[in-house]
Every structure is written in structure tokens, then in C-alpha cells.
Design a protein around this motif. Structure first.
Motif, PDB file in Angstrom:
ATOM      1  N   UNK A  73       0.692  -6.081  12.083  1.00 46.44           N
ATOM      2  CA  UNK A  73      -0.423  -6.628  12.844  1.00 46.44           C
ATOM      3  C   UNK A  73       0.018  -7.204  14.179  1.00 46.44           C
ATOM      4  N   UNK A  74       1.131  -7.941  14.155  1.00 50.36           N
ATOM      5  CA  UNK A  74       1.660  -8.537  15.391  1.00 50.36           C
ATOM      6  C   UNK A  74       2.035  -7.455  16.393  1.00 50.36           C
ATOM      7  N   UNK A  75       2.748  -6.432  15.921  1.00 46.86           N
ATOM      8  CA  UNK A  75       3.203  -5.338  16.782  1.00 46.86           C
ATOM      9  C   UNK A  75       2.010  -4.590  17.380  1.00 46.86           C
ATOM     10  N   UNK A  76       1.051  -4.259  16.542  1.00 44.56           N
ATOM     11  CA  UNK A  76      -0.107  -3.501  17.005  1.00 44.56           C
ATOM     12  C   UNK A  76      -0.923  -4.302  18.011  1.00 44.56           C
ATOM     13  N   UNK A  77      -1.122  -5.565  17.738  1.00 46.70           N
ATOM     14  CA  UNK A  77      -1.890  -6.406  18.662  1.00 46.70           C
ATOM     15  C   UNK A  77      -1.179  -6.584  19.999  1.00 46.70           C
ATOM     16  N   UNK A  78       0.137  -6.524  19.997  1.00 47.10           N
ATOM     17  CA  UNK A  78       0.924  -6.666  21.232  1.00 47.10           C
ATOM     18  C   UNK A  78       1.018  -5.340  22.000  1.00 47.10           C
ATOM     19  N   UNK A  79       0.455  -4.256  21.437  1.00 49.16           N
ATOM     20  CA  UNK A  79       0.509  -2.960  22.104  1.00 49.16           C
ATOM     21  C   UNK A  79       1.880  -2.307  22.026  1.00 49.16           C
ATOM     22  N   UNK A  80       2.671  -2.710  21.026  1.00 49.06           N
ATOM     23  CA  UNK A  80       4.015  -2.162  20.846  1.00 49.06           C
ATOM     24  C   UNK A  80       3.994  -1.105  19.743  1.00 49.06           C
ATOM     25  N   UNK A  81       5.189  -0.571  19.434  1.00 52.57           N
ATOM     26  CA  UNK A  81       5.338   0.424  18.371  1.00 52.57           C
ATOM     27  C   UNK A  81       6.514   0.033  17.493  1.00 52.57           C
ATOM     28  N   UNK A  82       6.392   0.320  16.204  1.00 53.91           N
ATOM     29  CA  UNK A  82       7.461   0.005  15.263  1.00 53.91           C
ATOM     30  C   UNK A  82       7.489   1.069  14.165  1.00 53.91           C
ATOM     31  N   UNK A  83       8.693   1.288  13.659  1.00 52.97           N
ATOM     32  CA  UNK A  83       8.869   2.129  12.481  1.00 52.97           C
ATOM     33  C   UNK A  83       9.482   1.237  11.416  1.00 52.97           C
ATOM     34  N   UNK A  84       8.838   1.184  10.258  1.00 48.52           N
ATOM     35  CA  UNK A  84       9.294   0.319   9.179  1.00 48.52           C
ATOM     36  C   UNK A  84       9.621   1.166   7.960  1.00 48.52           C
ATOM     37  N   UNK A  85      10.812   0.967   7.408  1.00 50.34           N
ATOM     38  CA  UNK A  85      11.194   1.602   6.151  1.00 50.34           C
ATOM     39  C   UNK A  85      10.730   0.689   5.025  1.00 50.34           C
ATOM     40  N   UNK A  86       9.871   1.208   4.154  1.00 50.97           N
ATOM     41  CA  UNK A  86       9.305   0.402   3.064  1.00 50.97           C
ATOM     42  C   UNK A  86       8.914   1.336   1.929  1.00 50.97           C
ATOM     43  N   UNK A  87       9.279   0.987   0.711  1.00 48.92           N
ATOM     44  CA  UNK A  87       9.003   1.878  -0.420  1.00 48.92           C
ATOM     45  C   UNK A  87       7.521   2.196  -0.565  1.00 48.92           C
ATOM     46  N   UNK A  88       6.634   1.218  -0.455  1.00 51.20           N
ATOM     47  CA  UNK A  88       5.180   1.431  -0.507  1.00 51.20           C
ATOM     48  C   UNK A  88       4.792   2.377  -1.642  1.00 51.20           C
ATOM     49  N   UNK A  89       5.241   2.081  -2.845  1.00 55.12           N
ATOM     50  CA  UNK A  89       5.143   3.019  -3.959  1.00 55.12           C
ATOM     51  C   UNK A  89       3.739   3.218  -4.530  1.00 55.12           C
ATOM     52  N   UNK A  90       2.881   2.208  -4.431  1.00 51.03           N
ATOM     53  CA  UNK A  90       1.541   2.309  -5.025  1.00 51.03           C
ATOM     54  C   UNK A  90       0.458   2.327  -3.954  1.00 51.03           C
ATOM     55  N   UNK A  91      -0.685   2.903  -4.321  1.00 49.57           N
ATOM     56  CA  UNK A  91      -1.834   2.923  -3.420  1.00 49.57           C
ATOM     57  C   UNK A  91      -2.201   1.503  -2.994  1.00 49.57           C
ATOM     58  N   UNK A  92      -2.194   0.565  -3.944  1.00 48.43           N
ATOM     59  CA  UNK A  92      -2.572  -0.810  -3.601  1.00 48.43           C
ATOM     60  C   UNK A  92      -1.580  -1.432  -2.626  1.00 48.43           C
ATOM     61  N   UNK A  93      -0.305  -1.089  -2.736  1.00 51.12           N
ATOM     62  CA  UNK A  93       0.688  -1.615  -1.788  1.00 51.12           C
ATOM     63  C   UNK A  93       0.396  -1.071  -0.388  1.00 51.12           C
ATOM     64  N   UNK A  94       0.074   0.209  -0.317  1.00 52.98           N
ATOM     65  CA  UNK A  94      -0.209   0.812   0.985  1.00 52.98           C
ATOM     66  C   UNK A  94      -1.484   0.219   1.587  1.00 52.98           C
ATOM     67  N   UNK A  95      -2.460  -0.101   0.735  1.00 55.56           N
ATOM     68  CA  UNK A  95      -3.673  -0.758   1.219  1.00 55.56           C
ATOM     69  C   UNK A  95      -3.346  -2.111   1.837  1.00 55.56           C
ATOM     70  N   UNK A  96      -2.461  -2.874   1.207  1.00 53.85           N
ATOM     71  CA  UNK A  96      -2.055  -4.174   1.748  1.00 53.85           C
ATOM     72  C   UNK A  96      -1.380  -3.981   3.102  1.00 53.85           C
ATOM     73  N   UNK A  97      -0.486  -2.995   3.189  1.00 51.25           N
ATOM     74  CA  UNK A  97       0.226  -2.752   4.443  1.00 51.25           C
ATOM     75  C   UNK A  97      -0.723  -2.350   5.567  1.00 51.25           C
ATOM     76  N   UNK A  98      -1.735  -1.556   5.249  1.00 49.00           N
ATOM     77  CA  UNK A  98      -2.677  -1.092   6.267  1.00 49.00           C
ATOM     78  C   UNK A  98      -3.664  -2.167   6.707  1.00 49.00           C
ATOM     79  N   UNK A  99      -4.124  -2.970   5.754  1.00 50.17           N
ATOM     80  CA  UNK A  99      -5.166  -3.971   6.038  1.00 50.17           C
ATOM     81  C   UNK A  99      -6.334  -3.359   6.803  1.00 50.17           C
TER      82      UNK A  99
END
Length: 181
Positions: A73-99
Motif C-alpha cells: 500500500x505504501x509503495x503503490x500510494x507513493x507511485x513506486x514499484x516493488x517486487x516481493x517474494x512471498x509464498x502466498x499459498x492460500x486464496x485468503x492470504x492473497x486476498x489479504x495481500x491485495x486488499x
């Protein structure tokens, strides 16, 4: 996706040993984007638990996932770009990450349990013991197209994997995606 702009964040996901950090770092170098390892967002208690050979529970993961989502959220609001390595194994985890964001994409590193187990057996200095791989595959819920995912096989070199990701991240027709800096 023709004509779309680059997402503000790419989350390189998969089970432990799939090459998330290596691929995400190489992808970040190629795009000129900042790389963050999702493991660095784990509370100390999670690292200790995994180091002792115990799989994390969902309750263990929520603070970790929320910390990563906060950074996205911080990166996106600042107009920056980031690549994050994260297991994100479940649909619910990915939902949390996306918000609910539509400017974040997942890159799923897909490989067989046998290939990844072999890689883990040769990996040094990581807190995740190879014995937990079975629990990671049990937990994994394959991402669906509706989750804005790109799937790549890990059966190739890192360079070939990154090339495959970039081919799939087309914006505006056949040109590779462009970034705003």
C-alpha cells in the motif's frame, strides 16, 4: 491487458524452495524495481517456529501478511514499484495481500514436489527446513486466473524464467510493460 500500465507491485509466490527470492531479485534487476523478501516481514516468533521445524498456522501468518500488504500500500500510494517474494499459498492470504487492489499482480512459480525437495536438500542457510515442504504443498491452493496471476514453470534457468514472466507481462500489445518512475 492491452494498453494497461505496469502494476505497482508484483508478488512472486510459491512454496519454499521454488526460487521466489532468486527469481524476484532477478526480475527486479531487469525491471529496475526494488526487491523485498517477504521473509523479512515475519515476526521473530514465526522465524523461531519454522526454524524449530514447526509449520505456521493461519493465526501466525496474519500479522506477516498484513505487514507485507501495508508495504504494498505504501509503495503503490507513493507511485513506486516493488517486487516481493512471498509464498502466498492460500486464496485468503492473497486476498489479504491485495486488499482489493487491481494494480498488484501475482507470479506463481510452479514446480513438482520432487524438484523442489531436491533444491531444498542443497540449500544452505535458510530457516525453513526441507521437512516442511510437504506441509507447504498441502497448504497450497493453486491460484486462479481471477487472481491476476501469471504462472511460470521453474524447470528452466533463472534468466529463462524471468524472460517468460516478462513475455506474459505485456502491456499495450506486444511491447514489454513500461514503468513510471
Amino acid at each position: 491487458m492491452a494498453g494497461a500500465e505496469a502494476p505497482c507491485a508484483l508478488i512472486v509466490m510459491g512454496v519454499s524452495g521454488s526460487g521466489k527470492s532468486t527469481v524476484a531479485k532477478a526480475l527486479g534487476e531487469r525491471l529496475g524495481w526494488r526487491f523485498e523478501d517477504g521473509d523479512s516481514f515475519h515476526p521473530a516468533a514465526n522465524v523461531a517456529k519454522m526454524s524449530a521445524g514447526h509449520p505456521l498456522t493461519d493465526e501466525d501468518r496474519w500479522p506477516w501478511l498484513n505487514a507485507i500488504a501495508d508495504e504494498i500500500g505504501r509503495v503503490c500510494e507513493a507511485g513506486e514499484h516493488v517486487i516481493i517474494a512471498c509464498s502466498a499459498l492460500k486464496h485468503t492470504y492473497r486476498d489479504v495481500l491485495l486488499r482489493g487492489r487491481d494494480d498488484v499482480r501475482f507470479v506463481f512459480l510452479k514446480g513438482t514436489q520432487e524438484l523442489i525437495a531436491d533444491r531444498l536438500a542443497h540449500r544452505k542457510g535458510h530457516f525453513m527446513p526441507p521437512e516442511l515442504l510437504t506441509s507447504q504443498f498441502r497448504t497450497l491452493e493453486l491460484p486462479e486466473a481471477s487472481e491476476h496471476v501469471i504462472t511460470v514453470s521453474i524447470d528452466e534457468s533463472v534468466e529463462a524464467i524471468v524472460d517468460g514472466i516478462l513475455r506474459q507481462l505485456k502491456f499495450g500489445g506486444t511491447k514489454p510493460m513500461t514503468t513510471k518512475t
